[in-house]
Design an enzyme around this catalytic site. Structure first.
Site, PDB file in Angstrom:
ATOM      1  N   SER A  27      31.649  52.660  70.629  1.00 36.82           N
ATOM      2  CA  SER A  27      31.304  52.211  71.980  1.00 36.82           C
ATOM      3  C   SER A  27      32.353  51.290  72.602  1.00 36.82           C
ATOM      4  CB  SER A  27      29.976  51.464  71.930  1.00 36.82           C
ATOM      5  OG  SER A  27      29.761  50.760  73.124  1.00 36.82           O
ATOM      6  N   THR A  28      32.462  51.381  73.928  1.00 38.47           N
ATOM      7  CA  THR A  28      33.373  50.506  74.672  1.00 38.47           C
ATOM      8  C   THR A  28      32.941  49.047  74.600  1.00 38.47           C
ATOM      9  OG1 THR A  28      32.096  50.970  76.654  1.00 38.47           O
ATOM     10  CG2 THR A  28      34.103  52.247  76.344  1.00 38.47           C
TER      11      THR A  28
END
Lengths: 149, 419
Positions: A70-71
């Site tokens: 995930s970012t």
């Protein structure tokens, strides 16, 4: 006993995050997702089955291939830094945006795409300097090795 | 990447620490993706808003920044309705932190409008060929595909950096060569309304992050394209798609049909409609508006709910600006007992987490609700969703009359499940 090269090695790479830091090398052959793989309070790798599971990345020059996941991982790197649990510098084979952005906002020097494969040149415990501004990695002291097969 | 003299000075810290870091982020991304230079953008839409996602670390980072954005900028949906947060079981602590995050963004000159449909806002218009730095995956898809603008899917810090500098690195979907379709999809049935969300859900899984060229039997409306793109971005990672004869790039450029071809049939869409929650469970919550409802969708929902009373929890999500612009729809919807919720959505709000079976009219929500909210999801049209919200009560009243006894929650569930 096998003697390793004692002459300092200087490896050129690509600047991702600026700044300069020194620390002991911790090699990791698995990609890292900072969201989920790392405890932001302690810097310990908590992902089951991960090559570094149970080890701490705090204060290390962390060498890993690239990020994953995930970012939100970028913010977790910032959290690690604020908690004093971040690596002092990072070396990647090839950085992707999550780790690049995380390193920049957290002021963790990061260099990637070294002219030689860091897994072949560096060993756990080597003392190195990572200069993100000029884009190089320099070995300062190699860990003495009793035996090596 | 080539930097101008002015950009070099910023990178050396001559314009302050905030802009130095912002430029360092854009430069690093530009180097990673082989950009040749920075290009001006028209607007920015910034992710990293929900406290559930970015936590105290994110809040601290944003609060430490100084200066003002150089282009019109708005935010992704937050974790709650910023004004009426207490209606959906949000804790006061969460609300406090969420407000601090939005205020920190406002200090930087960002409009406190939290929506995944920025293209509906006044003063935020997008024209063909405009370069943007948007974050939310459905907004990115809509801008690239339906409006013919150009944006990559920016992360929170990179979109904010772009907003502060008014520029982004020239790579990815900013370049012609990356906008050419790489896979062809032929749909062998007629489509209407929520079918587009179902199609997007199926197609996204098949094409991943490629650029599909779709051949459809009908001409979709803009809301249908919105639903299609949102679902493909969620079940896959599609940031740009073309529809033959419909979307602007496909109309202006004579694309060759890609060599790789996929066919999608009605039966594949039917499977999406036929999914059910586990044994004995029926939807406890109905949600509409992922992406946020347009004016036309609000009108449709208001029409369906007019003069009626819902018996199940139903949330209708839209942007605050549209809710303010159309008070008559809001009133009709709320009079039925349904809740209009702004600034957030069923996916990013922690409020959804307490339900175990949720009915949605969105292929995107259908893809995300199980993983992000821990609930099972059922898919239906807007009409079917409203019917579910109303029908629960009608069925219950009917049973009560028939049995002449007071209601019991156990009986309700069994009777509803057999419907």
């Amino acid at each position: 006993m096998i003697k390793r090269q004692v002459v300092p090695i200087k490896l050129k790479g690509r600047t991702i995050a600026r700044g300069s830091a020194e620390g002991e090398v911790l090699l990791c052959r698995d990609p890292i997702s900072f969201l989920g793989s790392v405890d932001p309070e302690t810097g310990i790798i908590v992902e089951e089955g991960h090559a570094l599971a149970g080890k701490s990345i705090r204060g290390k020059v962390l060498v890993f291939p690239h990020g994953k996941g995930s970012t939100v991982g970028s913010y977790v790197m910032y959290q690690l830094k604020k908690n004093g649990a971040a690596p002092v510098a990072i070396i990647n084979l090839e950085t992707e945006p999550i780790v690049a952005v995380g390193a920049i906002i957290s002021e963790i020097p990061l260099v990637d795409m070294l002219e030689k494969n860091p897994y072949e040149v560096l060993k756990d415990g080597d003392l190195v300097r990572v200069d993100g501004s000029s884009g190089y990695v320099e070995t300062l002291k190699q860990k003495s090795i009793q035996s090596e097969n | 990447m080539h930097l101008t003299k002015e950009e070099e000075q910023i990178l050396n810290g001559e314009a302050g620490e905030t802009l130095r870091k912002a430029l360092e982020i854009l430069t690093a991304l530009g180097d990673i993706y082989d950009a040749d230079r920075l290009i001006p953008i028209k607007s920015a839409q910034i992710a990293g808003v929900s406290y559930k996602t970015i936590g105290d670390a994110g809040l601290e980072w944003i609060s430490d920044l100084k200066g003002k954005v150089k282009v019109p900028s708005i935010l992704n949906p937050a974790g709650m309705d910023l004004e009426r947060w207490d209606r959906l079981d949000i804790s006061p602590d969460f609300a406090e932190k969420q407000k601090e995050i939005v205020q920190a963004y406002e200090k930087l000159g960002i409009r406190c409008e939290c929506t995944c449909t920025p293209y509906t806002l006044e003063g935020f218009s997008v024209s063909y060929g405009d370069h943007l730095a948007w974050s939310e995956s459905s907004a990115v898809s809509y801008a690239n595909s339906v409006l013919g603008a150009r944006t990559n899917r920016e992360g929170g810090p990179s979109a904010l950096s772009a907003a502060l500098l008014g520029k982004t690195a020239n790579y990815g979907f900013h370049l012609d060569e990356n906008r050419v379709p790489t896979v062809s999809i032929t749909v062998e049935c007629s489509l209407n309304g929520s079918d587009y969300g179902a199609l997007g859900y199926v197609a996204g899984k098949l094409v991943g992050s490629r650029v599909p060229l779709l051949h459809l039997q009908d001409t979709p409306k803009t809301d249908e394209l919105k639903a299609l793109g949102a679902a493909m971005a969620a079940s896959g990672a599609v940031a740009l798609y073309h529809v033959e004869g419909v979307t602007p790039d496909a109309c202006r450029q004579d694309f060759e049909n890609p060599a790789e071809k996929i066919t999608i049939e009605r039966s594949q869409l039917d499977e999406v409609y036929e999914s059910r929650c586990g044994a004995g469970k029926e939807p406890e919550l109905i949600t509409i508006g992922c992406p946020h409802c347009s004016a036309a969708e609000l009108e449709q929902v208001a029409e369906l709910l007019k003069g009626k009373t819902v018996s199940k929890e139903i949330w209708v999500f839209t942007s605050r600006e549209l809710a303010t612009r159309f008070p008559e729809y809001m009133e009709t919807i709320e009079n039925s007992g349904a809740k209009v919720v702004c600034d957030t959505c069923m996916v990013v709000s922690p409020a959804t987490n307490k339900y175990s079976c949720v009915m949605v009219n969105s292929g995107k929500a259908f893809a995300y609700v199980p993983g992000m909210c821990g609930a099972e999801a059922v898919f239906g049209s807007i009409g079917a969703c409203i019917e579910e919200a109303l029908g629960g009560k009608e069925r219950k009243e009917k049973r009560e009359v028939e049995k002449g006894e007071k209601k019991g929650p156990e009986n309700d569930k069994k009777a509803g499940g057999s419907h």
